[in-house]
Every structure is written in C-alpha cells, then in structure tokens.
Design an enzyme around this catalytic site. Structure first.
Site: not given
Ligand code: BDR
Ligand code: CA
Length: 315
Positions: A244
């Site tokens: 992400h």
């Molecule tokens: C987001 O949640 C976190 O666990 C990850 O680092 C990312 O920023 C994805 O939903």
C-alpha cells in the site's frame, strides 16, 4: 535538480518501511523529517523502526520525531500484518541515531507555519499511518494548511471491501475522527485507497528478483515483504500481496502510473457497523466541492519496475 521538500508521517510497518526507502532513494525528494505515529504497532516501536530504516538507508541524519501515542477519541487498535515489532522480526539492528527531542506535532506546526508565511517552500506530506498527528495539527492551527503543497494519504476503501472491518480500511478506522478533520481541512489531498492498492500486488517473482540483486537494502526489502506477504488470489484476483504505502511516494515521482478523479470524500465517525468507512461522492449527490484527488488505477508493472530500480540504487 530542484528537490521537493517532504515529510513522511508513518507507523512502520513493513509497507511504510518500503515507502521510506523509496523516498530516501529518490533524489527528486528532500526528506525534511519523519513523524512516527502509533498505528501498526505502539509508538515506541514505530519511532524505533523509523530510525532503523533510516540507518539501513545510510541516512542517520534524517530527523525522526515521535508523534501521537493514541488516537483522538476511539479506543486504540493496532495493525495485524506487521508482527509484534512492526518489521516482522529482528532483521534490522537497534538504531544508534537519536530520536529528536520535540514532538512530531510541533515539528509539523513549525515547518508548515514557516511555509504558510512564505519563509520556506511549501511542504509535501505523505501520511501513511493513522491521521492523528495531522488531525491534531489542523485542530491546533488550521492556517498551516496554507503551507502544504500536497498531502498524499494512504487510506480509505470505496468499492473495495475494508481490510480491517467489512467496510473500513485500517488507517482511517484507527482514527476516524482525525481523518474527518483532515478531509475537511482544505489541504490539497491525494488519496491512495485500497481500491487502487489492491492492484499493487507484489508478486513472488518480483520479490525474488529483488533478492537476486544481492544488495543489502534490496535484500532486506525482499525479506520484509516476504514476511508481510498477504498473498490471497481469491481476494485480489491474482497472485501477490498489496504494497500500500509506497504508492503514495511513487505518485509524487511518477504520477503518470496512476489514474484518479477529484471527488468529495467524508468519513463515517458514528456508524455502529460502518465506523471509519470512507464515502466518495462520485456522482455529485451531496453538492459538496471535491476535497480529494482519489487514485483509482495503477500501472502495477511500471510501479514495481520503478520501485525495484530505486531500491537497487542503494550502495
Ligand atoms: C495501511 O494499514 C497499515 O497496516 C499499512 O501500513 C497501510 O498503511 C493499509 O490499510
Ligand atoms: Ca502504514
């Protein structure tokens, strides 16, 4: 080369680590500082991890500030996919660089205030954790929004199902009240939601090709991603786990890899079942002006080729 001043607000976190490594490998960006916020793991671990990552990148000069230790109002929830440490094990030695003395919120207020008053260039922010620090900043001094060139947020889920509840993405769910303050702040926002990042799937061959470079940073990145692996073809339609947070940094550097639309976005702060759900007014039903550029598509092969090229440049 003119370098874009950048602050990363983050809760490392494996994908956060890759985002920071991408930023530090990119000569177009001038990383002014990192603000660690509680999120994937408690604040004590996120600030420690941020420093470990800077040292891995050979950049112990980057100021790392600790920010907010808990969300504004709701009870705290941590991440589920980054292990107890946040970086999935003991790959990186404890940091020797110090944590800065001040609070991340003060660092953001001072830096953005200077920019708002024209005493320094406007600053871009990548916010890749819960939005608590920024929610506090905009509550304390709303005028600092004028010092922001662009605020790129990883968060939200529109057509995509949530990754923490059926309707909510983790970063927004972890502090929906802060997120609501941020979306109503007037900051020029670009949003990287799950709808887009669920197509940024790190495939096993790509991770293997990182390892095969036989360079320290690329190998650590490959190991981290392997640990973080959420390979779920049934869910994503193909093999690979979503990466992400690095998409926010990539958007700054290669916006042509992405498609998106300007829309009005709001956050549900009351819903019993839908707390933290982000709603985008795709068809102009609310009459509210657009407050975010929402990224809807990504050229994933181009993104991963670029990420690999930048990670390979270390050493
Ligand atoms: C987001 O949640 C976190 O666990 C990850 O680092 C990312 O920023 C994805 O939903
Ligand atoms: Ca994160």
């Amino acid at each position: 080369m003119k370098r874009r001043p950048l602050i990363i607000d983050t809760d490392p976190g494996v994908d956060d680590a890759i985002a920071i490594l991408l930023a530090l490998a990119s000569p177009e960006l001038d990383l002014l500082g990192i603000c660690a916020v509680a999120g994937n793991v408690p604040l004590a671990a996120t600030q420690d991890n941020a420093r470990r990552i800077c040292e891995l990148a050979g950049r112990p000069d980057i100021p790392v500030y600790a920010g907010c230790p808990r969300p504004m109002l709701r009870e705290q929830i941590f991440g589920k996919y980054s292990g107890v440490s946040g970086l999935g094990g003991t790959l990186l030695p404890p940091p020797s660089m110090p944590l800065m003395h001040g609070h991340a919120v003060d660092f953001l207020l001072d830096t953005l205030d200077e920019a708002a008053q024209g005493r320094r260039e406007k600053v871009t922010i990548c916010a890749i954790g819960p939005l608590t620090d920024l929610g506090v900043v905009f509550s304390m001094r709303p005028s600092v929004v004028r010092g922001i060139e662009r605020l790129v947020i990883m968060g939200g889920a529109f057509s995509a199902l949530g990754n923490r509840t059926p309707s909510a993405e983790y970063n927004i769910l972890a502090d929906p009240h802060a997120a609501r303050i941020v979306f109503s702040s007037g900051a020029p926002i670009t949003l990287a939601p799950l709808d887009m990042t669920f197509r940024a799937l790190a495939k096993p061959e790509w991770v293997a090709s990182l390892k095969a470079l036989k360079r320290r940073v690329a190998s650590v990145a490959a190991e981290l991603i392997t640990f973080y692996d959420r390979n779920d073809p049934e869910r994503y339609g193909e093999v690979g786990g979503p990466l992400h947070d690095p998409t926010t940094v990539a958007w700054l550097l290669r916006p042509e890899f992405f498609t998106g639309r300007d829309v009005f976005v709001d956050v549900d702060c009351e819903g019993h079942l839908t707390l933290g759900h982000t709603q985008a007014d795709w068809r102009g039903k609310t009459g509210c002006p657009a407050n975010a550029h929402v990224l809807t598509g990504i050229d994933a092969p181009a993104f991963f080729a670029f990420l690999k090229e930048r990670l390979a440049a270390y050493e």
